[in-house]
Design a protein around this motif. Structure first.
Motif, PDB file in Angstrom:
ATOM      1  N   THR A 928      22.002   2.257  20.064  1.00  0.00           N
ATOM      2  CA  THR A 928      22.031   3.562  19.408  1.00  0.00           C
ATOM      3  C   THR A 928      23.425   3.904  18.894  1.00  0.00           C
ATOM      4  O   THR A 928      23.585   4.443  17.818  1.00  0.00           O
ATOM      5  N   ARG A 929      24.460   3.606  19.677  1.00  0.00           N
ATOM      6  CA  ARG A 929      25.844   3.814  19.269  1.00  0.00           C
ATOM      7  C   ARG A 929      26.695   2.702  19.878  1.00  0.00           C
ATOM      8  O   ARG A 929      26.421   2.228  20.981  1.00  0.00           O
ATOM      9  N   MET A 930      27.764   2.303  19.162  1.00  0.00           N
ATOM     10  CA  MET A 930      28.731   1.368  19.722  1.00  0.00           C
ATOM     11  C   MET A 930      30.089   1.637  19.076  1.00  0.00           C
ATOM     12  O   MET A 930      30.168   2.040  17.913  1.00  0.00           O
ATOM     13  N   SER A 931      31.150   1.418  19.849  1.00  0.00           N
ATOM     14  CA  SER A 931      32.492   1.651  19.330  1.00  0.00           C
ATOM     15  C   SER A 931      33.523   0.959  20.211  1.00  0.00           C
ATOM     16  O   SER A 931      33.299   0.726  21.404  1.00  0.00           O
ATOM     17  N   PHE A 932      34.662   0.642  19.596  1.00  0.00           N
ATOM     18  CA  PHE A 932      35.797   0.089  20.332  1.00  0.00           C
ATOM     19  C   PHE A 932      36.671   1.248  20.813  1.00  0.00           C
ATOM     20  O   PHE A 932      36.879   2.231  20.092  1.00  0.00           O
ATOM     21  N   LEU A 933      37.208   1.126  22.034  1.00  0.00           N
ATOM     22  CA  LEU A 933      38.006   2.191  22.635  1.00  0.00           C
ATOM     23  C   LEU A 933      39.360   1.664  23.080  1.00  0.00           C
ATOM     24  O   LEU A 933      39.558   0.438  23.226  1.00  0.00           O
ATOM     25  N   GLU A 934      40.285   2.592  23.331  1.00  0.00           N
ATOM     26  CA  GLU A 934      41.605   2.288  23.889  1.00  0.00           C
ATOM     27  C   GLU A 934      42.306   1.178  23.108  1.00  0.00           C
ATOM     28  O   GLU A 934      42.741   0.177  23.666  1.00  0.00           O
ATOM     29  N   GLY A 935      42.400   1.380  21.793  1.00  0.00           N
ATOM     30  CA  GLY A 935      43.089   0.396  20.958  1.00  0.00           C
ATOM     31  C   GLY A 935      42.392  -0.942  20.926  1.00  0.00           C
ATOM     32  O   GLY A 935      43.039  -1.984  20.718  1.00  0.00           O
ATOM     33  N   GLY A 936      41.071  -0.941  21.104  1.00  0.00           N
ATOM     34  CA  GLY A 936      40.300  -2.178  21.039  1.00  0.00           C
ATOM     35  C   GLY A 936      40.243  -2.949  22.329  1.00  0.00           C
ATOM     36  O   GLY A 936      39.753  -4.088  22.359  1.00  0.00           O
ATOM     37  N   LYS A 937      40.693  -2.362  23.438  1.00  0.00           N
ATOM     38  CA  LYS A 937      40.664  -3.073  24.712  1.00  0.00           C
ATOM     39  C   LYS A 937      39.277  -3.046  25.358  1.00  0.00           C
ATOM     40  O   LYS A 937      38.946  -3.919  26.156  1.00  0.00           O
ATOM     41  N   ARG A 938      38.518  -1.998  25.039  1.00  0.00           N
ATOM     42  CA  ARG A 938      37.178  -1.889  25.621  1.00  0.00           C
ATOM     43  C   ARG A 938      36.152  -1.652  24.511  1.00  0.00           C
ATOM     44  O   ARG A 938      36.478  -1.140  23.436  1.00  0.00           O
ATOM     45  N   PHE A 939      34.915  -2.012  24.813  1.00  0.00           N
ATOM     46  CA  PHE A 939      33.822  -1.898  23.848  1.00  0.00           C
ATOM     47  C   PHE A 939      32.674  -1.148  24.510  1.00  0.00           C
ATOM     48  O   PHE A 939      32.194  -1.537  25.579  1.00  0.00           O
ATOM     49  N   PHE A 940      32.277  -0.045  23.882  1.00  0.00           N
ATOM     50  CA  PHE A 940      31.240   0.828  24.449  1.00  0.00           C
ATOM     51  C   PHE A 940      29.945   0.685  23.657  1.00  0.00           C
ATOM     52  O   PHE A 940      29.953   0.636  22.432  1.00  0.00           O
ATOM     53  N   VAL A 941      28.823   0.646  24.391  1.00  0.00           N
ATOM     54  CA  VAL A 941      27.493   0.560  23.770  1.00  0.00           C
ATOM     55  C   VAL A 941      26.557   1.528  24.468  1.00  0.00           C
ATOM     56  O   VAL A 941      26.515   1.594  25.705  1.00  0.00           O
ATOM     57  N   LEU A 942      25.809   2.287  23.666  1.00  0.00           N
ATOM     58  CA  LEU A 942      24.754   3.168  24.167  1.00  0.00           C
ATOM     59  C   LEU A 942      23.436   2.660  23.615  1.00  0.00           C
ATOM     60  O   LEU A 942      23.282   2.498  22.399  1.00  0.00           O
ATOM     61  N   THR A 943      22.473   2.374  24.496  1.00  0.00           N
ATOM     62  CA  THR A 943      21.200   1.823  24.049  1.00  0.00           C
ATOM     63  C   THR A 943      20.105   2.889  24.065  1.00  0.00           C
ATOM     64  O   THR A 943      20.255   3.948  24.664  1.00  0.00           O
ATOM     65  N   SER A 944      18.999   2.577  23.412  1.00  0.00           N
ATOM     66  CA  SER A 944      17.945   3.571  23.206  1.00  0.00           C
ATOM     67  C   SER A 944      17.266   4.012  24.496  1.00  0.00           C
ATOM     68  O   SER A 944      16.615   5.056  24.525  1.00  0.00           O
ATOM     69  N   ASP A 945      17.382   3.229  25.567  1.00  0.00           N
ATOM     70  CA  ASP A 945      16.789   3.631  26.841  1.00  0.00           C
ATOM     71  C   ASP A 945      17.738   4.506  27.658  1.00  0.00           C
ATOM     72  O   ASP A 945      17.568   4.651  28.870  1.00  0.00           O
ATOM     73  N   GLN A 946      18.753   5.086  26.971  1.00  0.00           N
ATOM     74  CA  GLN A 946      19.691   6.022  27.571  1.00  0.00           C
ATOM     75  C   GLN A 946      20.502   5.367  28.690  1.00  0.00           C
ATOM     76  O   GLN A 946      20.653   5.908  29.790  1.00  0.00           O
ATOM     77  N   THR A 947      21.019   4.189  28.362  1.00  0.00           N
ATOM     78  CA  THR A 947      21.908   3.466  29.270  1.00  0.00           C
ATOM     79  C   THR A 947      23.224   3.207  28.559  1.00  0.00           C
ATOM     80  O   THR A 947      23.232   2.800  27.388  1.00  0.00           O
ATOM     81  N   ALA A 948      24.342   3.447  29.259  1.00  0.00           N
ATOM     82  CA  ALA A 948      25.677   3.222  28.704  1.00  0.00           C
ATOM     83  C   ALA A 948      26.257   1.936  29.282  1.00  0.00           C
ATOM     84  O   ALA A 948      26.108   1.659  30.477  1.00  0.00           O
ATOM     85  N   PHE A 949      26.917   1.151  28.427  1.00  0.00           N
ATOM     86  CA  PHE A 949      27.545  -0.103  28.834  1.00  0.00           C
ATOM     87  C   PHE A 949      29.010  -0.067  28.409  1.00  0.00           C
ATOM     88  O   PHE A 949      29.343   0.413  27.322  1.00  0.00           O
ATOM     89  N   MET A 950      29.880  -0.625  29.241  1.00  0.00           N
ATOM     90  CA  MET A 950      31.280  -0.776  28.885  1.00  0.00           C
ATOM     91  C   MET A 950      31.688  -2.235  29.119  1.00  0.00           C
ATOM     92  O   MET A 950      31.288  -2.842  30.122  1.00  0.00           O
ATOM     93  N   PHE A 951      32.489  -2.775  28.167  1.00  0.00           N
ATOM     94  CA  PHE A 951      32.877  -4.184  28.216  1.00  0.00           C
ATOM     95  C   PHE A 951      34.384  -4.333  28.117  1.00  0.00           C
ATOM     96  O   PHE A 951      35.072  -3.532  27.464  1.00  0.00           O
ATOM     97  N   ASP A 952      34.872  -5.390  28.758  1.00  0.00           N
ATOM     98  CA  ASP A 952      36.264  -5.797  28.650  1.00  0.00           C
ATOM     99  C   ASP A 952      36.368  -6.754  27.468  1.00  0.00           C
ATOM    100  O   ASP A 952      35.874  -7.885  27.521  1.00  0.00           O
ATOM    101  N   VAL A 953      37.013  -6.319  26.393  1.00  0.00           N
ATOM    102  CA  VAL A 953      37.084  -7.112  25.166  1.00  0.00           C
ATOM    103  C   VAL A 953      37.826  -8.418  25.387  1.00  0.00           C
ATOM    104  O   VAL A 953      37.541  -9.425  24.730  1.00  0.00           O
TER     105      VAL A 953
END
Length: 966
Positions: A928-953
C-alpha cells in the motif's frame, strides 16, 4: 500489436482436408513458410520473457502446481504430434475476466479460468489448447514482432537476452512512430494455419473431434447453414468455418488417433472444480533484511451492506473486501470471508447458507454453522453485459447483455436455460448514459433495468421503462422451475418498471409508475392492490420480520426506515448500510463498530468490533522521519499508530492530507462535516489529541501535499472551468493531466487555463510564493523530502512554446529533438522559494510512452507508463538510464536505490547508479505504501493487510537477492 490484445477469433478451431493427415504426419506450414523470423527459438523465448514481465500483472497466473500441471499434461500430449520447433511450451491458467485463451511468443500458452469454466470436457479444452499451439509452433507471434522490429526499429537481427529485452523496450517506446501494415487476410490466414496444424495434433492425441464442433457452436453461436446462406451472405464467418469443420471430420484416419485413459473424464471434472474453487490471497514470503513485522490495530473502511438472516439469528456486515457474519444473541463475531469486488451478499431462505458473487461472476456458497465453503462456480459469458443478478438460492444468474438480450444461466452447470432476445434495446441516449456511468464512476455494472427474484427463488422478474428520448416499457416474469413466462397484471408491471421488491413469495412493495402517491403493496402475480401510501426512492428492501421497509435514498439521508402500519418514516441514517428485524435495527457506529438498536432509541443495546479487513484505497498515509509513527486515512476514517507496538493511538474521522512536522506533530486536512468547516488540524499521537488550527474555507481549490498547501485560483473570477477546457485544442493533451486537478468539492473546480498557483506552508498558512499561468496550467508532482516541485507541459502547448522561446538554452535543446508530438518539458522548482532550478525534456515517440505518473529525486526523473514500466532518466544528461517493469515505486537519491512493485506484494530493489538488482522482497499481501527513511538507511513497507515492515537497507546487497520468485 494484435497479439497483445485478446480477441474472440483467437479460438477458431477449424479443420481442412489435407493429404498429410492420411499418413499421420502433421500438415505442412504453408502461409508462413517463406516469412522471415529474426528470432531463433532461444531468442523467441527471451522475447516471451520480456512480454511476460510487462503483462504478468494483468494476466495474473494462478500460482498452483496442481492447476497448471494438469494443463501442462494435456499440452504435452498434443505437442508430441506437432512439428519440431525448438520452443519449450508452458501452459498456465490465468485469472482474468475473459472467456479466452492466448499464445504468447516463446511458447507460453494461457487459458483463462473462465474458459476452464466454459468448456465441458477435456476434449473441448484440448481443442482450445491445440489451436493456440498451432499459433505457437508456427511462431506467428515472433514472425509479426519481427516485422515490427524491422519497420519501426530498422532491426534485422537480435542477440542475447539483454539485447532482446533492450530492443523490445525500444519498440514499446517507438511503436506509434510508424504504421506497420499487414495484408487484409493476414489474421485469417494465420488462424487457418493454426487450425490445420494444432487441431490435427489434437486429433492424433486421441481427443474427440466432435467435441470441437459442439464447443464452437456454443462459443460463437455458429450454425451449419446451407448453400443458400452461403450464396446470399446471411451466414457469418463462424458459420462457414463450422461447415468446414464438419466436413473435415470425415477426413481423419482412425489409425492416427492415440487412446485416452478411461478415467480422463473423471480426472478432468475433478481438476476443473479445483481450478474454479482455487483461491489464494497471499504470496510466499521473501523478507531478507527485515528488522520487524508489526501488525497494526486495524483501521476499518465503511460497511457497505448490513442484513439480518431470515430467522434473525445472524447478521451480515459487508465492506469493500470482506463478508463478516455475526451472531445476533449475543452480538459477536462468527466468521469472515474475503471476497474482492463483491456485490451485496444474501442469506438463503433457511438461513443456513450465505451466497455471494463478485464482478468476475464468481458465485460462492458458505455453510454458516460449519463456517465452510460449500461450492464455487464461475459463470463464463462470452459477450459484454450491462448488469447481472444472482437468485437468493444461488442457483441462477440473470444477465442483461449489451445486445439487449436477457439471459438466465444455471450457475452449477454454466449453461443458458432461458433467453429473451432483445428484451430491451436502449436508445442512443440511454446507451451513452450507461457507458458514461461505467467510465466516470468506474463501475463494472450499471442498474440498466430492474431485476428481481422472489425470496423463495421461484420467480425472476425484469422490467424497464424508457426515460430518455422515447416511450414504452418492457416487463417479464419467469417461473424458474418450468422455465415458462408468467402473465403479469398491470399493477405489477407498473411497479416493476419503476422500483420494487418482494415482501414474500406472494406480494411486492413498490412505486407505482413513477407516481409516489400511488405506491403501495400488491399481490403477486395477480396485481391486486393490498395497500396504498406515498413512497419514493430508488430501491426498497423489506425487513425480514416486521412491518418496516428500508428506502434508499430519502430526502437528506442515504436510507430511511418506513413504517408500513403508521404510514410514515421513523428513522433516517446518513450511511446506507442499515437493516431492520422486528423492532430492532442494525447500523454502523462512527467508530466502525456494528451496533444493535431498539427502534425509536439512539443508544445501542449491543455493539461489536469487527476483525481486521484489508485496507480500502487510502486517501493519504505518512510515516514520521524516524520511522516510529504512522498516520493514514481512507474515505471514512483515519488513524495514527505507534510502529514500535502496533498500537492505534488515534481513531478519528477521515482526512485527506497528512504531514509529520519535525516536532512529531501531524498536520492534516479535515474536510467539512455537518456544521464543522474544513480545516487544518494538528494531531498529537503521543497525547492522543486533535486540535483545529487553520480554517480552509475559501472559494479557491486547496489541496494538501505534505508540508505544503497548493492553492489554485482562477485569474478570471466567475468564469466557468468548462469554458477554459473548451479552449484546449491540443490533440495530444491527456485527460489524465486534468485528474490531478480534481477536487472532492466540485463547486471549487478551477479551469485548465489562466490560473495562479500559490504554495503555502501547512503549519502556519503563510504564502511561500505564487505564480501566474496565463496559458495551460501544468501537470505537477511534489517531492517534499527534497524540497522539489516538478511542473510539466506538452511541448505543443502554448505555455511550453512561450517558455522555450524566452530561453535560448531551451530553444537550442528543443531544436535537437527529432520528435515533438506528445513530448513534454518538465521544469523543476525549489518548493519553499519558487526558484526555477532546471529543466528536463521527455521524448515519447509520438505518444508511444503514455505517461501515467512522474516523480523525481536527485538527478533522476522516474516515469511510470501505461505499459507497466518504470523509466529512469538523468536530469543532467536527458539520457534514459534504465527500464524496469512495474507500476509503483519509491526512490531515494541518498540511498541510491529505487524500489519497484511489479506484481502485488513483489518488490525489487535496484541500485539506481548501475541498474543492478540488489534484492527481491515478497510480501504476503499487496504493498500500500513504501518509502526509504533516515537518509536511505531503512526501508518501510505498509501492506494491504494492515501490517508494517521495516528493513535494514545495508543487508539488501547480500546473495539472498535472488530469493523465491513465484
Amino acid at each position: 500489436m494484435k497479439y497483445l490484445l485478446l480477441t474472440p477469433f483467437l479460438l477458431l478451431i477449424v479443420a481442412s482436408s489435407y493429404t498429410a493427415a492420411q499418413d499421420c504426419s502433421p500438415p505442412p506450414i504453408v502461409f508462413n513458410s517463406k516469412t522471415e523470423n529474426i528470432f531463433s527459438p532461444e531468442q523467441e523465448m527471451f522475447l516471451g520473457d520480456a512480454m511476460m514481465e510487462r503483462l504478468e500483472k494483468d494476466f495474473r497466473v494462478i500460482p498452483d502446481d496442481q492447476v497448471n500441471a494438469y494443463l501442462q499434461t494435456i499440452g504435452d500430449r498434443i505437442t508430441k504430434h506437432l512439428p519440431a520447433s525448438g520452443i519449450r511450451f508452458r501452459f498456465v491458467v490465468v485469472d482474468t475476466p475473459y472467456t479466452n485463451a492466448h499464445a504468447m511468443a516463446g511458447g507460453r500458452i494461457f487459458v483463462t479460468r473462465k474458459m476452464v469454466s466454459f468448456v465441458r470436457n477435456e476434449d473441448e479444452l484440448a481443442g482450445v489448447i491445440a489451436h493456440e499451439l498451432g499459433h505457437a509452433v508456427v511462431r506467428h507471434h515472433a514472425i509479426d514482432v519481427s516485422r515490427y522490429f524491422k519497420q519501426i526499429l530498422n532491426v534485422s537481427q537480435v542477440g542475447d537476452r539483454s539485447d532482446v529485452f533492450e530492443k523490445y523496450n525500444k519498440f514499446l517506446e517507438m511503436y506509434r512512430t510508424k504504421r506497420v501494415r499487414f495484408s487484409a487476410n493476414h489474421e485469417d490466414n494465420q488462424q487457418i494455419e493454426a487450425d490445420r496444424i494444432g487441431v490435427y495434433a489434437a486429433y492424433a492425441a486421441g481427443y474427440d473431434p466432435n467435441a470441437f464442433t459442439e464447443f464452437w457452436k456454443r462459443f460463437t453461436e455458429a450454425k451449419k447453414g446451407n448453400f443458400f446462406t452461403d450464396v446470399f451472405g446471411s451466414k457469418t464467418l463462424a458459420d462457414k468455418r463450422l461447415r468446414e469443420m464438419l466436413g473435415a471430420m470425415k477426413q481423419i484416419p482412425a489409425g492416427c488417433l492415440d487412446k485416452l485413459s478411461p478415467t480422463a473424464s473423471q480426472d478432468f471434472e475433478k481438476w476443473r472444480r479445483h481450478v474454479i474453487n482455487f483461491s489464494s490471497t497471499t504470496n510466499r514470503e521473501a523478507l531478507n533484511g527485515m528488522i520487524y513485522r508489526r501488525p497494526l490495530v486495524p483501521l476499518r473502511g465503511d460497511i457497505t451492506h448490513l442484513r439480518f438472516s431470515p430467522d434473525g439469528k445472524y447478521i451480515l456486515a459487508q465492506d469493500a473486501s470482506t463478508l463478516t457474519v455475526l451472531t445476533r444473541e449475543p452480538l459477536a463475531f462468527h466468521y469472515q470471508v474475503e471476497m474482492e469486488d463483491a456485490f451485496p451478499a444474501a442469506f438463503s431462505k433457511d438461513s443456513k447458507t450465505l451466497i455471494a458473487y463478485n464482478k468476475n461472476l464468481r458465485v460462492q456458497k458458505w455453510d454458516i454453522a460449519q463456517k465452510s465453503l460449500v461450492s464455487t462456480d464461475e459463470i463464463a459469458i462470452r459477450d459484454g453485459f450491462w448488469q447481472t443478478k444472482v437468485s437468493p438460492d444461488g442457483k441462477y444468474l440473470t444477465c442483461y447483455r449489451y445486445s439487449g438480450d436477457l439471459v438466465i444461466y444455471d450457475v452449477a452447470t454454466n449453461t443458458e436455460i432461458f433467453k429473451e432476445k432483445e428484451f430491451y434495446l436502449p436508445n442512443y441516449g440511454e446507451f451513452l448514459g450507461w457507458q458514461l456511468m461505467k467510465i466516470l464512476l468506474d463501475l463494472d455494472e450499471v442498474a440498466a433495468i430492474n431485476i428481481e427474484y422472489s425470496p423463495d427463488g421461484k420467480y425472476m422478474l425484469a422490467g424497464r421503462k424508457r426515460r430518455i428520448m422515447g416511450y414504452g416499457e418492457e416487463a417479464l416474469a419467469l417461473d424458474l422451475a418450468t422455465r415458462k413466462k408468467v402473465s403479469l397484471a398491470g399493477n405489477i408491471k407498473e411497479v416493476l418498471v419503476s422500483a420494487m421488491d418482494f415482501m414474500g413469495p406472494d406480494k411486492v412493495v413498490g412505486q407505482y409508475g413513477g407516481d409516489i402517491k400511488k405506491s403501495g403493496v400488491f399481490a403477486f402475480p395477480s396485481g391486486e392492490r393490498l395497500d396504498q401510501f406515498e413512497l419514493s426512492g430508488a430501491s426498497f428492501m423489506p425487513a425480514e420480520s416486521g412491518d418496516y421497509i428500508t428506502v434508499r435514498p430519502v430526502a437528506g439521508a442515504a436510507v430511511g426506515v418506513y413504517d408500513l402500519k403508521a404510514k410514515k418514516y421513523v428513522l433516517a441514517n446518513k450511511k446506507s448500510a442499515l437493516d431492520v428485524y422486528g423492532n430492532v435495527f442494525v447500523a454502523e457506529r462512527k467508530n466502525g463498530e456494528v451496533a444493535l438498536y431498539t427502534m425509536g432509541t439512539n443508544q445501542p443495546v449491543a455493539s461489536v468490533s469487527l476483525p481486521a479487513s484489508p485496507f480500502a484505497n487510502l486517501r493519504t498515509a505518512s510515516i514520521s522521519p524516524d520511522g516510529n509513527w504512522l498516520v493514514a486515512s481512507d474515505r471514512s476514517r483515519g488513524a495514527a499508530w505507534n510502529l514500535q507496538t502496533g498500537e492505534r493511538l488515534l481513531h478519528i474521522r477521515a482526512f485527506r492530507g497528512s504531514f509529520f512536522a519535525p516536532d512529531g506533530k501531524i498536520y492534516a486536512d479535515f474536510p467539512k462535516q455537518g456544521e464543522v468547516q474544513r480545516s487544518i488540524a494538528i494531531m498529537d499521537p503521543k497525547a492522543a489529541t486533535v486540535t483545529a488550527v487553520g480554517d480552509l474555507m475559501s472559494d479557491d481549490n486547496v489541496i494538501q501535499h505534505g508540508p505544503f498547501l497548493l492553492v489554485r485560483k482562477s485569474n478570471k473570477k466567475g468564469e466557468s472551468p468548462d469554458k477554459d477546457k473548451d479552449k484546449d485544442k491540443d490533440k495530444d493533451k491527456k485527460a489524465d493531466d486534468r485528474k490531478l486537478f480534481s477536487e472532492e468539492e466540485p463547486d471549487k473546480a478551477v479551469g485548465f487555463r489562466n490560473t495562479t498557483f500559490e504554495l503555502r506552508d501547512v503549519r502556519d498558512g503563510k504564502t511561500l510564493w505564487a505564480r501566474k499561468f496565463e496559458d495551460e496550467t501544468p501537470f505537477f508532482f511534489i517531492n517534499h523530502d527534497e524540497n522539489r516541485i516538478g511542473l510539466s507541459w506538452f511541448l505543443s502547448s502554448k505555455a511550453a512554446k512561450a517558455m522555450i522561446a524566452a530561453n535560448p538554452q531551451l530553444s537550442a535543446r528543443v531544436s535537437k529533438m527529432q520528435e515533438k508530438v506528445g513530448d513534454r518539458i518538465v521544469e523543476f522548482v525549489e518548493a519553499t522559494t519558487g526558484k526555477v532550478t532546471g529543466h528536463f525534456f521527455l521524448e515519447t515517440g509520438k505518444g508511444s510512452i503514455d505517461v501515467d505518473g512522474l516523480t523525481s529525486s536527485g538527478d533522476y526523473v522516474v516515469v511510470g507508463d501505461s505499459d507497466n514500466r518504470v523509466l529512469v532518466y538523468s536530469i543532467s544528461t536527458g539520457e534514459l538510464l534504465y527500464r524496469f517493469f512495474g507500476d509503483y515505486t519509491a526512490i531515494s537519491d541518498s540511498a541510491k536505490m529505487i524500489a519497484v512493485e511489479n506484481l502485488p506484494g513483489r518488490v525489487t530493489i535496484y541500485d539506481i547508479r548501475t541498474g543492478r538488482e540488489m534484492e527481491r522482497l515478497s510480501f504476503p499481501r499487496a504493498v500500500t505504501r513504501m518509502s526509504f527513511l533516515e537518509g536511505g538507511k531503512r526501508f518501510f513497507v505498509l501492506t494491504s493487510d494492515q501490517t508494517a515492515f521495516m528493513f535494514d537497507v545495508a543487508k539488501f546487497s547480500s546473495d539472498t537477492r535472488l530469493a523465491v520468485r513465484d
